[in-house]
Design a protein around this motif. Structure first.
Motif, short mmCIF file in Angstrom:
data_model
loop_
_atom_site.label_atom_id
_atom_site.label_comp_id
_atom_site.label_asym_id
_atom_site.label_seq_id
_atom_site.Cartn_x
_atom_site.Cartn_y
_atom_site.Cartn_z
N TYR A 1 0.84 -1.20 0.00
CA TYR A 1 0.00 0.00 0.00
C TYR A 1 0.87 1.26 0.00
O TYR A 1 0.63 2.19 -0.78
N LEU A 2 1.88 1.29 0.86
CA LEU A 2 2.75 2.46 0.93
C LEU A 2 3.53 2.67 -0.37
O LEU A 2 3.72 3.80 -0.82
N GLU A 3 3.97 1.57 -0.98
CA GLU A 3 4.69 1.69 -2.24
C GLU A 3 3.79 2.24 -3.34
O GLU A 3 4.23 3.03 -4.17
N SER A 4 2.54 1.84 -3.35
CA SER A 4 1.63 2.36 -4.37
C SER A 4 1.36 3.85 -4.13
O SER A 4 1.26 4.63 -5.08
N LYS A 5 1.25 4.28 -2.87
CA LYS A 5 1.03 5.69 -2.56
C LYS A 5 2.28 6.53 -2.86
O LYS A 5 2.17 7.70 -3.21
N ALA A 6 3.46 5.93 -2.74
CA ALA A 6 4.71 6.65 -3.00
C ALA A 6 5.02 6.74 -4.48
O ALA A 6 5.96 7.43 -4.87
N GLY A 7 4.27 6.02 -5.30
CA GLY A 7 4.48 6.09 -6.74
C GLY A 7 5.52 5.13 -7.26
O GLY A 7 6.05 5.32 -8.36
N VAL A 8 5.84 4.10 -6.49
CA VAL A 8 6.78 3.09 -6.96
C VAL A 8 6.09 2.27 -8.04
O VAL A 8 4.94 1.86 -7.89
N SER A 9 6.81 2.03 -9.13
CA SER A 9 6.20 1.32 -10.25
C SER A 9 5.91 -0.13 -9.89
O SER A 9 6.57 -0.72 -9.03
N LYS A 10 4.93 -0.68 -10.56
CA LYS A 10 4.56 -2.08 -10.34
C LYS A 10 5.73 -3.00 -10.68
O LYS A 10 5.92 -4.05 -10.06
#
Length: 88
Positions: free
Chosen positions: A56-65
């Motif tokens: 969840y945090l990675e998706s909010k931080a904009g880390v690519s899939k």
């Protein structure tokens, strides 16, 4: 700091997060092998919650899939290799 430095710091933090989750999982395997099933279930459930929170945090931080899946695959491979040498 420029954008490249921010990305390097983000990747370093992602790396340490992956190492931390591997260590938690290896601790859970150790609890299971020693027969502490209550502790094993708590650690395993906490590990699953931690992984979902990190994603969840990675998706909010904009880390690519792509980076997220690469981290997951590398973590799985390293966990299997380390658990094989440490516990089997």
């Amino acid at each position: 700091m420029n954008e490249n430095d921010d990305k390097k710091v983000s990747y370093l933090i992602i790396f340490f997060g992956g190492v931390g989750t591997i260590l938690i999982l290896l601790g859970a395997i150790n609890l299971f092998e020693n027969g502490y099933l209550e502790g094993y279930y708590f650690v395993l459930f906490g590990f699953l919650l931690l992984i979902s929170y990190i994603n969840y945090l990675e998706s909010k931080a904009g880390v690519s899939k792509k980076i997220t899946w690469l981290r997951v695959l590398l973590s799985i491979i390293v966990t299997f290799i380390l658990s094989y040498f440490l516990y089997f």
